[in-house]
Design a protein around this motif. Structure first.
Motif, PDB file in Angstrom:
ATOM      1  N   ASN A   1       2.098   2.410  -3.287  1.00 23.65           N
ATOM      2  CA  ASN A   1       1.049   2.722  -4.264  1.00 23.65           C
ATOM      3  C   ASN A   1       0.862   1.613  -5.290  1.00 23.65           C
ATOM      4  O   ASN A   1       0.682   1.869  -6.487  1.00 23.65           O
ATOM      5  CB  ASN A   1       1.349   4.051  -4.960  1.00 23.65           C
ATOM      6  CG  ASN A   1       1.374   5.218  -3.993  1.00 23.65           C
ATOM      7  OD1 ASN A   1       0.469   5.363  -3.170  1.00 23.65           O
ATOM      8  ND2 ASN A   1       2.409   6.042  -4.069  1.00 23.65           N
TER       9      ASN A   1
ATOM     10  N   ASN B   1      -1.383   3.240   6.299  1.00 22.35           N
ATOM     11  CA  ASN B   1      -1.522   2.174   5.304  1.00 22.35           C
ATOM     12  C   ASN B   1      -2.188   0.924   5.860  1.00 22.35           C
ATOM     13  O   ASN B   1      -2.199  -0.110   5.195  1.00 22.35           O
ATOM     14  CB  ASN B   1      -0.155   1.866   4.691  1.00 22.35           C
ATOM     15  CG  ASN B   1       0.273   2.958   3.726  1.00 22.35           C
ATOM     16  OD1 ASN B   1      -0.229   3.056   2.615  1.00 22.35           O
ATOM     17  ND2 ASN B   1       1.188   3.826   4.165  1.00 22.35           N
TER      18      ASN B   1
ATOM     19  N   ILE C   1      -5.579   0.172   5.936  1.00 22.42           N
ATOM     20  CA  ILE C   1      -6.616   0.906   5.209  1.00 22.42           C
ATOM     21  C   ILE C   1      -7.932   1.052   5.960  1.00 22.42           C
ATOM     22  O   ILE C   1      -8.631   2.051   5.806  1.00 22.42           O
ATOM     23  CB  ILE C   1      -6.864   0.282   3.815  1.00 22.42           C
ATOM     24  CG1 ILE C   1      -7.334  -1.163   3.938  1.00 22.42           C
ATOM     25  CG2 ILE C   1      -5.608   0.370   2.958  1.00 22.42           C
ATOM     26  CD1 ILE C   1      -7.771  -1.768   2.601  1.00 22.42           C
TER      27      ILE C   1
ATOM     28  N   GLU D   1       0.842  -1.204   0.000  1.00 20.20           N
ATOM     29  CA  GLU D   1       0.000   0.000   0.000  1.00 20.20           C
ATOM     30  C   GLU D   1       0.878   1.256   0.000  1.00 20.20           C
ATOM     31  O   GLU D   1       0.600   2.225  -0.729  1.00 20.20           O
ATOM     32  CB  GLU D   1      -0.909   0.014   1.233  1.00 20.20           C
ATOM     33  CG  GLU D   1      -2.006  -1.031   1.234  1.00 20.20           C
ATOM     34  CD  GLU D   1      -3.195  -0.640   0.376  1.00 20.20           C
ATOM     35  OE1 GLU D   1      -3.167   0.435  -0.249  1.00 20.20           O
ATOM     36  OE2 GLU D   1      -4.161  -1.430   0.326  1.00 20.20           O
TER      37      GLU D   1
ATOM     38  N   LYS E   1      -1.391  -1.976  -6.027  1.00 17.63           N
ATOM     39  CA  LYS E   1      -2.635  -2.635  -5.630  1.00 17.63           C
ATOM     40  C   LYS E   1      -2.335  -4.043  -5.109  1.00 17.63           C
ATOM     41  O   LYS E   1      -1.805  -4.869  -5.847  1.00 17.63           O
ATOM     42  CB  LYS E   1      -3.590  -2.720  -6.835  1.00 17.63           C
ATOM     43  CG  LYS E   1      -4.901  -3.421  -6.535  1.00 17.63           C
ATOM     44  CD  LYS E   1      -5.838  -3.346  -7.724  1.00 17.63           C
ATOM     45  CE  LYS E   1      -5.291  -4.072  -8.937  1.00 17.63           C
ATOM     46  NZ  LYS E   1      -6.188  -4.033 -10.105  1.00 17.63           N
TER      47      LYS E   1
ATOM     48  N   TYR F   1     -10.008  -5.746   0.117  1.00 21.62           N
ATOM     49  CA  TYR F   1      -9.011  -6.495  -0.647  1.00 21.62           C
ATOM     50  C   TYR F   1      -9.658  -7.622  -1.443  1.00 21.62           C
ATOM     51  O   TYR F   1     -10.622  -8.246  -0.988  1.00 21.62           O
ATOM     52  CB  TYR F   1      -7.951  -7.089   0.286  1.00 21.62           C
ATOM     53  CG  TYR F   1      -7.052  -6.051   0.902  1.00 21.62           C
ATOM     54  CD1 TYR F   1      -6.238  -5.252   0.107  1.00 21.62           C
ATOM     55  CD2 TYR F   1      -7.023  -5.850   2.280  1.00 21.62           C
ATOM     56  CE1 TYR F   1      -5.409  -4.288   0.672  1.00 21.62           C
ATOM     57  CE2 TYR F   1      -6.208  -4.894   2.851  1.00 21.62           C
ATOM     58  CZ  TYR F   1      -5.404  -4.114   2.037  1.00 21.62           C
ATOM     59  OH  TYR F   1      -4.592  -3.155   2.593  1.00 21.62           O
TER      60      TYR F   1
END
Length: 275
Positions: free
Chosen positions: A100, A225, A227, A97, A102, A133
């Motif tokens: 950047n 991070n 999320i 994360e 996925k 996710y």
């Protein structure tokens, strides 16, 4: 001439230029500048003399595995031999994360576990899906994610990265060794980094590893991070809340309410305590 590095072996870089592959050396200037070409780099080469002249700007890069311009990362995590590790999975998710990229989770070896362990793993799967996710356990299902992407497979040694690629494309015939039951991890069967053409995209088969550090990440980077924390952090009393010792911390409230699982919070605390 423009191309992309698709393989590195020692000081030789295989550069794909249209339908051709050219094995190049890197110019000495890169060493003087402290720059190392990476698999995935978009480069300008001297086609006739077989040299890499320039490295174009990267969108991202990873240290371990050493690769650039990745669009997605599939974390291959085993449920048995080696045993499932939420700590390693959360560490990988955090690092990916942060870069950047996925993340996608693939859980391997679901067919060899007993019902008690299966229930535990399915609870993990449900949670990771809930927070956003993609999680796969079936090879046929995961084939859909590779098209037009540059994908890195990562995870602990012996989790089944090369096995997964062999199942997706049997023509690859990648080397796979047995897992060491004494150590609980696999032998490092992949010796170099290479981008492979699979399912309409490029996939990196990279050396496995059993540990990964949160290099260059501050505690606040680690926090940001995770999320699911971002969904609630604005409700904390302090805007810079680290969700550890502060009063009126919304993350701790959501943990108590069962909206954040204990393993994620415990892993987060262990990560920031080590920084």
């Amino acid at each position: 001439m423009h191309g992309k590095i698709i393989k590195q072996l020692s000081n030789d870089y295989s550069v794909k230029v249209d339908d051709d592959v050219v094995v190049c050396k890197a110019r000495g200037k890169f060493r003087k500048l402290g720059i190392t070409p990476l698999v995935g780099d978009n480069v300008i080469i001297d086609y006739d003399n077989k040299y890499i002249l320039e490295i174009e700007k990267r969108t991202n890069s990873l240290v371990r595995p050493a690769i650039a311009n990745v669009t997605q990362a599939i974390i291959v995590t085993s449920v048995e031999v080696p045993a499932f590790s939420s700590n390693l999975l959360d560490k990988l998710l955090c690092v990916i994360e942060y870069n950047n990229i996925k993340p996608i989770i693939y859980i391997s070896k679901m067919d060899i576990i007993d019902e008690k362990i299966r229930e535990e793993i399915e609870n993990y799967i449900a949670y990771y899906k809930k927070i956003g996710y993609k999680v796969y356990t079936n090879v046929n299902d995961i084939k859909e994610v590779f098209k037009d992407e540059i994908t890195v497979l990562t995870g602990q040694s012996g989790a089944g990265k090369s096995t997964l690629l062999n199942k997706i494309d049997t023509s690859l015939n990648l080397n796979v060794d047995a897992v060491s039951y004494a150590l609980g991890r696999g032998k490092h069967t992949t010796r170099h980094t290479e981008l492979l053409n699979v399912c309409g995209g490029l996939i990196a088969d990279t050396p496995g590893f059993s540990a990964l550090e949160l290099n260059d990440m501050k505690p606040s980077d680690i926090r940001d991070n995770f999320i699911e924390f971002n969904k609630y952090k604005h409700l904390c009393e302090y805007s810079d809340c680290m969700h550890k010792l502060e009063n009126n911390c919304e993350i701790k409230k959501q943990l108590q309410n069962g909206n954040i699982i204990k393993s994620r919070y415990d892993n987060y605390i262990s990560f920031i305590n080590k920084e």
